[in-house]
Scaffold this motif. Structure first.
Motif, PDB file in Angstrom:
ATOM      1  N   PHE A 175      -1.607  -6.289 -15.462  1.00 31.53           N
ATOM      2  CA  PHE A 175      -0.669  -7.416 -15.486  1.00 31.53           C
ATOM      3  C   PHE A 175      -0.882  -8.368 -14.315  1.00 31.53           C
ATOM      4  O   PHE A 175      -0.029  -9.204 -14.024  1.00 31.53           O
ATOM      5  CB  PHE A 175       0.773  -6.901 -15.479  1.00 31.53           C
ATOM      6  N   GLY A 176      -2.006  -8.215 -13.617  1.00 29.42           N
ATOM      7  CA  GLY A 176      -2.294  -9.085 -12.488  1.00 29.42           C
ATOM      8  C   GLY A 176      -1.837  -8.537 -11.162  1.00 29.42           C
ATOM      9  O   GLY A 176      -1.818  -9.273 -10.162  1.00 29.42           O
ATOM     10  N   GLY A 177      -1.484  -7.253 -11.104  1.00 28.87           N
ATOM     11  CA  GLY A 177      -1.016  -6.629  -9.864  1.00 28.87           C
ATOM     12  C   GLY A 177      -2.146  -6.021  -9.065  1.00 28.87           C
ATOM     13  O   GLY A 177      -3.079  -6.718  -8.653  1.00 28.87           O
ATOM     14  N   MET A 178      -2.090  -4.704  -8.865  1.00 30.68           N
ATOM     15  CA  MET A 178      -3.111  -3.999  -8.090  1.00 30.68           C
ATOM     16  C   MET A 178      -3.461  -2.687  -8.779  1.00 30.68           C
ATOM     17  O   MET A 178      -2.681  -2.171  -9.585  1.00 30.68           O
ATOM     18  CB  MET A 178      -2.600  -3.668  -6.679  1.00 30.68           C
ATOM     19  N   LEU A 179      -4.631  -2.157  -8.436  1.00 31.55           N
ATOM     20  CA  LEU A 179      -5.007  -0.806  -8.834  1.00 31.55           C
ATOM     21  C   LEU A 179      -4.976   0.053  -7.575  1.00 31.55           C
ATOM     22  O   LEU A 179      -5.593  -0.292  -6.560  1.00 31.55           O
ATOM     23  CB  LEU A 179      -6.402  -0.782  -9.458  1.00 31.55           C
ATOM     24  N   ALA A 212      -5.011   3.903  -5.490  1.00 29.98           N
ATOM     25  CA  ALA A 212      -5.410   5.307  -5.386  1.00 29.98           C
ATOM     26  C   ALA A 212      -4.583   5.965  -4.288  1.00 29.98           C
ATOM     27  O   ALA A 212      -4.303   5.353  -3.250  1.00 29.98           O
ATOM     28  CB  ALA A 212      -6.892   5.425  -5.063  1.00 29.98           C
ATOM     29  N   TYR A 213      -4.202   7.219  -4.537  1.00 30.90           N
ATOM     30  CA  TYR A 213      -3.511   8.031  -3.538  1.00 30.90           C
ATOM     31  C   TYR A 213      -4.463   9.131  -3.096  1.00 30.90           C
ATOM     32  O   TYR A 213      -4.910   9.939  -3.917  1.00 30.90           O
ATOM     33  CB  TYR A 213      -2.235   8.637  -4.121  1.00 30.90           C
ATOM     34  N   ARG A 214      -4.791   9.154  -1.811  1.00 33.84           N
ATOM     35  CA  ARG A 214      -5.734  10.136  -1.274  1.00 33.84           C
ATOM     36  C   ARG A 214      -4.958  11.367  -0.823  1.00 33.84           C
ATOM     37  O   ARG A 214      -4.098  11.288   0.061  1.00 33.84           O
ATOM     38  CB  ARG A 214      -6.541   9.530  -0.120  1.00 33.84           C
ATOM     39  N   PHE A 215      -5.272  12.499  -1.484  1.00 31.55           N
ATOM     40  CA  PHE A 215      -4.581  13.762  -1.183  1.00 31.55           C
ATOM     41  C   PHE A 215      -5.592  14.763  -0.643  1.00 31.55           C
ATOM     42  O   PHE A 215      -6.707  14.849  -1.172  1.00 31.55           O
ATOM     43  CB  PHE A 215      -3.926  14.313  -2.461  1.00 31.55           C
ATOM     44  N   PRO A 216      -5.279  15.515   0.399  1.00 35.75           N
ATOM     45  CA  PRO A 216      -3.963  15.664   1.037  1.00 35.75           C
ATOM     46  C   PRO A 216      -3.694  14.725   2.199  1.00 35.75           C
ATOM     47  O   PRO A 216      -2.708  14.912   2.928  1.00 35.75           O
ATOM     48  CB  PRO A 216      -4.011  17.112   1.519  1.00 35.75           C
ATOM     49  N   GLU A 217      -4.512  13.697   2.393  1.00 38.95           N
ATOM     50  CA  GLU A 217      -4.354  12.819   3.558  1.00 38.95           C
ATOM     51  C   GLU A 217      -3.068  11.986   3.517  1.00 38.95           C
ATOM     52  O   GLU A 217      -2.638  11.459   4.538  1.00 38.95           O
ATOM     53  CB  GLU A 217      -5.561  11.857   3.652  1.00 38.95           C
ATOM     54  N   ASP A 218      -2.484  11.832   2.316  1.00 36.32           N
ATOM     55  CA  ASP A 218      -1.291  11.010   2.151  1.00 36.32           C
ATOM     56  C   ASP A 218      -1.576   9.558   2.526  1.00 36.32           C
ATOM     57  O   ASP A 218      -0.835   8.912   3.260  1.00 36.32           O
ATOM     58  CB  ASP A 218      -0.122  11.556   2.977  1.00 36.32           C
ATOM     59  N   GLU A 219      -2.680   9.048   1.974  1.00 35.37           N
ATOM     60  CA  GLU A 219      -3.074   7.666   2.220  1.00 35.37           C
ATOM     61  C   GLU A 219      -3.144   6.906   0.897  1.00 35.37           C
ATOM     62  O   GLU A 219      -3.514   7.465  -0.139  1.00 35.37           O
ATOM     63  CB  GLU A 219      -4.445   7.603   2.909  1.00 35.37           C
ATOM     64  N   LEU A 220      -2.818   5.621   0.946  1.00 31.51           N
ATOM     65  CA  LEU A 220      -2.852   4.754  -0.236  1.00 31.51           C
ATOM     66  C   LEU A 220      -3.904   3.673  -0.042  1.00 31.51           C
ATOM     67  O   LEU A 220      -4.007   3.072   1.037  1.00 31.51           O
ATOM     68  CB  LEU A 220      -1.485   4.117  -0.460  1.00 31.51           C
ATOM     69  N   VAL A 221      -4.693   3.437  -1.096  1.00 26.84           N
ATOM     70  CA  VAL A 221      -5.724   2.397  -1.084  1.00 26.84           C
ATOM     71  C   VAL A 221      -5.569   1.585  -2.364  1.00 26.84           C
ATOM     72  O   VAL A 221      -5.473   2.155  -3.457  1.00 26.84           O
ATOM     73  CB  VAL A 221      -7.142   3.000  -1.014  1.00 26.84           C
ATOM     74  N   SER A 222      -5.537   0.257  -2.244  1.00 23.67           N
ATOM     75  CA  SER A 222      -5.359  -0.591  -3.422  1.00 23.67           C
ATOM     76  C   SER A 222      -6.371  -1.735  -3.418  1.00 23.67           C
ATOM     77  O   SER A 222      -6.831  -2.173  -2.352  1.00 23.67           O
ATOM     78  CB  SER A 222      -3.946  -1.188  -3.465  1.00 23.67           C
ATOM     79  N   VAL A 223      -6.706  -2.204  -4.621  1.00 26.80           N
ATOM     80  CA  VAL A 223      -7.491  -3.433  -4.767  1.00 26.80           C
ATOM     81  C   VAL A 223      -6.719  -4.367  -5.693  1.00 26.80           C
ATOM     82  O   VAL A 223      -6.054  -3.908  -6.625  1.00 26.80           O
ATOM     83  CB  VAL A 223      -8.906  -3.164  -5.330  1.00 26.80           C
ATOM     84  N   PRO A 224      -6.791  -5.682  -5.461  1.00 27.25           N
ATOM     85  CA  PRO A 224      -6.052  -6.618  -6.317  1.00 27.25           C
ATOM     86  C   PRO A 224      -6.743  -6.823  -7.661  1.00 27.25           C
ATOM     87  O   PRO A 224      -7.972  -6.739  -7.762  1.00 27.25           O
ATOM     88  CB  PRO A 224      -6.061  -7.911  -5.500  1.00 27.25           C
ATOM     89  N   ALA A 225      -5.936  -7.080  -8.687  1.00 30.02           N
ATOM     90  CA  ALA A 225      -6.496  -7.406 -10.003  1.00 30.02           C
ATOM     91  C   ALA A 225      -7.181  -8.765  -9.944  1.00 30.02           C
ATOM     92  O   ALA A 225      -6.748  -9.657  -9.216  1.00 30.02           O
ATOM     93  CB  ALA A 225      -5.387  -7.433 -11.043  1.00 30.02           C
ATOM     94  N   LYS A 226      -8.231  -8.915 -10.720  1.00 30.86           N
ATOM     95  CA  LYS A 226      -8.931 -10.191 -10.789  1.00 30.86           C
ATOM     96  C   LYS A 226      -8.145 -11.212 -11.607  1.00 30.86           C
ATOM     97  O   LYS A 226      -8.282 -12.419 -11.418  1.00 30.86           O
ATOM     98  CB  LYS A 226     -10.329  -9.997 -11.363  1.00 30.86           C
ATOM     99  N   GLU A 227      -7.335 -10.728 -12.547  1.00 29.39           N
ATOM    100  CA  GLU A 227      -6.511 -11.610 -13.367  1.00 29.39           C
ATOM    101  C   GLU A 227      -5.466 -10.796 -14.113  1.00 29.39           C
ATOM    102  O   GLU A 227      -5.469  -9.562 -14.054  1.00 29.39           O
ATOM    103  CB  GLU A 227      -7.378 -12.379 -14.372  1.00 29.39           C
ATOM    104  N   ASN A 228      -4.567 -11.499 -14.794  1.00 28.17           N
ATOM    105  CA  ASN A 228      -3.602 -10.850 -15.681  1.00 28.17           C
ATOM    106  C   ASN A 228      -4.271 -10.713 -17.042  1.00 28.17           C
ATOM    107  O   ASN A 228      -4.284 -11.648 -17.846  1.00 28.17           O
ATOM    108  CB  ASN A 228      -2.325 -11.693 -15.769  1.00 28.17           C
ATOM    109  N   TYR A 229      -4.833  -9.540 -17.308  1.00 32.46           N
ATOM    110  CA  TYR A 229      -5.594  -9.326 -18.541  1.00 32.46           C
ATOM    111  C   TYR A 229      -4.697  -9.201 -19.768  1.00 32.46           C
ATOM    112  O   TYR A 229      -5.177  -9.339 -20.896  1.00 32.46           O
ATOM    113  CB  TYR A 229      -6.433  -8.051 -18.430  1.00 32.46           C
TER     114      TYR A 229
END
Length: 285
Positions: A238-242, A244-261
Motif C-alpha cells: 500500500f506504499g508503506g514499508m517492508l 524484518a524483525y531480527r531475532f533474538p537481537e530484537d532489532e527492526l529493519v525496514s525498507v520503503p515501498a517503491k510505490e502503492n502497488y
C-alpha cells in the motif's frame, strides 16, 4: 489441477541459535523483498542462485507472500527453493490459504488481490507452456498448503518466541487444530462490517504469555509493540514499508515501498491514520 489428499504440515519449530530474520507481509513486492534481505546481509550464491547469510541466519516469512502486488510468482519460487534447501520457512496466512485451495482445485473466489496471482499464472503458461505451469502449480501448492499455522522459535532448545500471521491465543501456542489454524490465519474476527471488511478484535489484550509474538496481517504505519507482541506488517503493497524483525537481537529493519502497488486510494494505512486522528481528537462535548 485435480484436488489432492491431505498433506502433512511442515515442522512448527525452528532453532534460532544462529539468528532468524522474520519478514512481514510481502504481498508480491519482490523488489523491496530483495532489497530488504540484502540489507540484512543475505548474499546470492552464483552457483545455485540461493541466498545465504554468512552467519548462518535463516529467513522466516509470516505469510501473505503473494497477492495485491506485482510479482507473486518470483516470491513463490524463492520460498519453494529456500524452504526445500532448509534456508527459510513460512507460516500459513489468509491469502496463502486462499491460493493453496485454488491450486488444490477447490471452488474459491479470487478477489482482494488474489486475482492478480491467477493472471500471473496465466501469463506464465503463455510464456513457458502447460508442463512448466503444472510443475509450478504443484510446487506452489505444496509450499502453501503444508505451511504450519505458527512457528515456535527456540534458543538453546527453549521456546522464546512465536511467529504467526494474524495472531494467536495463549492456549493455542504449540497446538494444531482447525480452530487454531483459522485464528492464526485471520485473527480474532467479530463479524463483517457494512463495507464487507472484517471487524477485528485486538487479540493482544488477552495475551498473558511471556513469549514474544511476532505477527502481521493488520497493517500499521510503523512496527507496533504491545504486551510483548510486535506487528511487522507496515503495508508495503500500500506504499508503506517492508519490515524484518531480527531475532533474538530484537532489532527492526525496514525498507520503503517503491510505490502503492494496490492501486487503492483508501488503504489500511490511511484508515489506520484516520482512526488514530479520531481517537486523539479533543472532545468538545
Amino acid at each position: 489441477m485435480k484436488r489432492r489428499g491431505r498433506d502433512d504440515l511442515r515442522a512448527n519449530q525452528l532453532a534460532a541459535d544462529l539468528g532468524i530474520d522474520i519478514i512481514g507481509d510481502v504481498h508480491a513486492c519482490w523488489d523491496e523483498f530483495i532489497q530488504l534481505i540484502g540489507q540484512l546481509g543475505y548474499q546470492q550464491d552464483q552457483t545455485d542462485g540461493l541466498y545465504r547469510h554468512p552467519a548462518g541466519r535463516k529467513l522466516l516469512s509470516i505469510g501473505d507472500i503473494t497477492s495485491r502486488g506485482p510479482k507473486s510468482i518470483p516470491m513463490l519460487k524463492f520460498f519453494i527453493k529456500h524452504v526445500k534447501a532448509g534456508l527459510a520457512e513460512m507460516t500459513d496466512s489468509n491469502h496463502g490459504w486462499k491460493i493453496a485451495r485454488w491450486l488444490d482445485g477447490r471452488q474459491v473466489s479470487l478477489k482482494h488481490g488474489d486475482e492478480k496471482v491467477s493472471a500471473e499464472f496465466a501469463d506464465f503458461e503463455r510464456q513457458f507452456g502447460a508442463e512448466a505451469l503444472r510443475q509450478l502449480q504443484e510446487q506452489s501448492r505444496w509450499l502453501l498448503i503444508t505451511a504450519p499455522s505458527h512457528i515456535l522459535l527456540t534458543v538453546d532448545g527453549e521456546v522464546r518466541a512465536v511467529a504467526v500471521h494474524a495472531g494467536i491465543r495463549d492456549e493455542y501456542i504449540g497446538q494444531s487444530s482447525p480452530a487454531v489454524q483459522n485464528f492464526c490465519r485471520y485473527g480474532d474476527v467479530a463479524g463483517m462490517a457494512a463495507d464487507g471488511r472484517p471487524i477485528r478484535r485486538d487479540w493482544t489484550e488477552a495475551k498473558q504469555s511471556p513469549l514474544t509474538i511476532v505477527w502481521g496481517h493488520d497493517p500499521r504505519p510503523e512496527p507496533e509493540r504491545k504486551r510483548g507482541a510486535i506487528n511487522i506488517d507496515q503495508g508495503c503493497v500500500f506504499g508503506g514499508m517492508l519490515t524484518a524483525y531480527r531475532f533474538p537481537e530484537d532489532e527492526l529493519v525496514s525498507v520503503p515501498a517503491k510505490e502503492n502497488y494496490s492501486g487503492e486510494i483508501e488503504t489500511p494505512l490511511t484508515r489506520y491514520a484516520k482512526k488514530k486522528r479520531a481517537s486523539s481528537a479533543p472532545d468538545h462535548t
